[in-house]
Write a protein that holds these residues in place. Structure first.
Motif, PDB file in Angstrom:
ATOM      1  N   HIS A  59       0.822  -0.952  -0.043  1.00 27.73           N
ATOM      2  CA  HIS A  59       0.202  -0.215   0.279  1.00 27.73           C
ATOM      3  C   HIS A  59       0.840   1.153  -0.142  1.00 27.73           C
ATOM      4  CE1 HIS A  59      -3.025   2.906   0.772  1.00 27.73           C
ATOM      5  NE2 HIS A  59      -2.467   2.859   1.497  1.00 27.73           N
ATOM      6  N   HIS A  64       1.848   5.393  -2.192  1.00 29.04           N
ATOM      7  CA  HIS A  64       0.617   6.405  -2.923  1.00 29.04           C
ATOM      8  C   HIS A  64       2.302   6.807  -4.037  1.00 29.04           C
ATOM      9  CE1 HIS A  64      -2.771   5.783  -1.309  1.00 29.04           C
ATOM     10  NE2 HIS A  64      -1.718   6.139   0.241  1.00 29.04           N
ATOM     11  N   ASP A  89       2.410   2.689   3.221  1.00 29.59           N
ATOM     12  CA  ASP A  89       2.047   4.014   2.729  1.00 29.59           C
ATOM     13  C   ASP A  89       2.482   5.275   2.289  1.00 29.59           C
ATOM     14  OD1 ASP A  89      -0.524   5.172   2.599  1.00 29.59           O
ATOM     15  OD2 ASP A  89      -0.468   5.576   4.872  1.00 29.59           O
ATOM     16  N   HIS A 103      -8.499   1.892   1.204  1.00 29.06           N
ATOM     17  CA  HIS A 103      -8.354   2.340   2.866  1.00 29.06           C
ATOM     18  C   HIS A 103      -9.137   1.785   3.688  1.00 29.06           C
ATOM     19  CE1 HIS A 103      -5.868   4.806   0.771  1.00 29.06           C
ATOM     20  NE2 HIS A 103      -5.196   5.026   1.916  1.00 29.06           N
ATOM     21  N   HIS A 114      -4.958  -0.963   6.291  1.00 27.15           N
ATOM     22  CA  HIS A 114      -5.378  -0.388   7.462  1.00 27.15           C
ATOM     23  C   HIS A 114      -5.949  -1.007   8.345  1.00 27.15           C
ATOM     24  CE1 HIS A 114      -2.876   3.180   6.166  1.00 27.15           C
ATOM     25  NE2 HIS A 114      -3.647   3.414   5.285  1.00 27.15           N
TER      26      HIS A 114
END
Ligand SMILES: [Zn+2]
Length: 417
Positions: free
Chosen positions: A55, A57, A291, A202, A239
């Protein structure tokens, strides 16, 4: 077909040769003498599977260090989203290049991404040679007037993705239950299911998210998303910190895959009581992610593994909750299973995504327990060589084009501020 022979490398404690044909591990044996296009000396090094960052970005490397020391919602609404309005394709391209560079240098060979300017992010990953699953982001902030444009863009991108290199897969991101309208959640879930695509979202990252969901829908985010059809075996939920027993059984029933992102969770203080044992007991596949760099500040999976283990052991008051081999599989094998890609294991027939670790260093002396040294003593500078899809992406810690990437990002990031 290209071929690569790694000589005298340590595989699970034993000196072996590895023969890579095309993008797959063809053979692992005591001695291999087949001629190969490229020969790599593995002496003094140990092989590990490439890490899979489940996960992130990636374009957010541009925002490393932005919005420090504030809570998630304030961080999103006052810092991240306003800054992201200034993003351009060029910025995302170079941000993703930097992310790929950072991942390669820390032994990551595959990442599951959720970000903007998708074709440019894919171009960056492709040029860097790393494997990725990259998604179009469905995010309408409850404004249903945006739905036609979103549907059009999603369809256009899906068509475009058919021409992407095999190494980069397309998926659908439903940002979160609190940021996407019910109609779009339903539409995007159906769209992904009909095309057998992964869904990346998420889920229950903060306690506030759950409180709001119960107030608005009378359901936890898990049950709300389930009602809208967003949960299934191809759903990857990041998460999952605020999850009750009933949520766990829903997630298990739907065979949802879960991604734990401890460094980001700790840093934004969203929580740390990730119910690893309960998820595992329910048969849910768990993997790890960093993340984005705006929250966790780096994309280092070794650091992620270490923090995961320390927090689980400390929180549960039990040193047995996260054995080393299991911890490594969260960052490798489990992630491969979650993505449906045959990677994350150094084994014949698997994709040749692997790293060579330099063990001639303080962190590995004495080398009584390699995995313990790797995860608890070393840092990512021990990763010497990285191979993805059968190609060498880093050798002697050198990645092609490294200096240009740093120079370009340093020049361009100011456009965001
Ligand atoms: Zn995220």
């Amino acid at each position: 077909m290209s071929s690569l022979l790694i000589k005298n490398v340590i595989v699970n404690g034993k000196k072996q040769d590895i023969f890579i044909l095309g993008n797959k591990i063809e053979l692992i044996a005591d001695t291999i003498n087949s001629p190969a296009e490229t020969l790599l000396d593995g002496k003094g090094k140990s092989v590990i599977p490439g890490f899979i960052n489940m996960h992130t970005h990636s374009g957010m490397t541009l925002m490393r260090g932005i919005g420090e020391d504030i809570p998630l919602m304030e961080w999103l609404q006052n810092v991240i989203w306003p800054t992201e309005t200034k993003l351009t394709d060029e910025l995302v391209y170079w941000g993703t290049k930097l992310a790929c560079l950072e991942m390669i240098k820390s032994g990551t060979t595959c990442f599951n991404d959720q970000y903007w300017s998708l074709p440019y992010a894919v171009k960056a990953a492709d040029e860097m040679g790393i494997r990725s699953v990259q998604s179009i982001v469905i995010l309408d902030l409850m404004d249903e007037s945006k739905s036609d444009v979103l549907k059009y863009e999603c369809d256009k991108m899906y068509e475009l993705s058919k021409g992407w290199p095999e190494r980069n897969k397309f998926s659908i991101s439903i940002h979160a239950a609190y940021s996407v309208s019910a109609k779009m959640i339903e539409w995007a879930s159906r769209y992904a299911m009909d095309r057998n695509l992964l869904v990346h979202l998420h889920l229950s990252e903060t306690e506030q998210e759950n409180v709001e969901s119960l107030k608005l829908h009378g359901l936890t985010p898990t049950r709300y998303l389930d009602r809208l059809g967003a949960l299934g075996p191809k759903t990857i939920a990041a998460h999952c910190l605020w999850i009750d027993d009933e949520d766990i059984s829903v997630l298990a029933d739907r065979d949802v895959k879960i991604v734990h992102n401890i460094n980001s969770n700790l840093k934004i203080a969203s929580g740390y009581r990730f119910k690893y044992k309960e998820f595992k007991d329910a048969g849910i596949i768990v993997s790890l992610g960093t993340d984005g760099c705006a929250s966790s500040n780096n994309l280092d999976m070794l650091e992620t593994m270490k923090t995961t283990a320390l927090v689980q052991k400390g929180w549960r008051g039990d040193p047995t909750v996260m054995p080393l081999k299991e911890l490594l599989s969260l960052a490798t094998e489990n992630a491969g299973k979650s993505l449906g890609i045959k990677c994350g294991v150094v084994k014949e027939g698997y994709l040749a995504d692997l790293s060579l670790v330099e063990t001639n260093s303080i962190a590995f002396t004495p080398n009584i327990n390699f995995l313990a040294n790797l995860i608890y003593s070393a840092n990512s500078s021990c990763i010497d060589t990285v191979i993805c899809d059968g190609k060498i992406l880093m050798k002697n810690r050198k990645v092609e084009g490294e200096d240009e990437i740093l120079k370009m990002v340093d020049k361009l990031y100011k456009k965001l501020l």
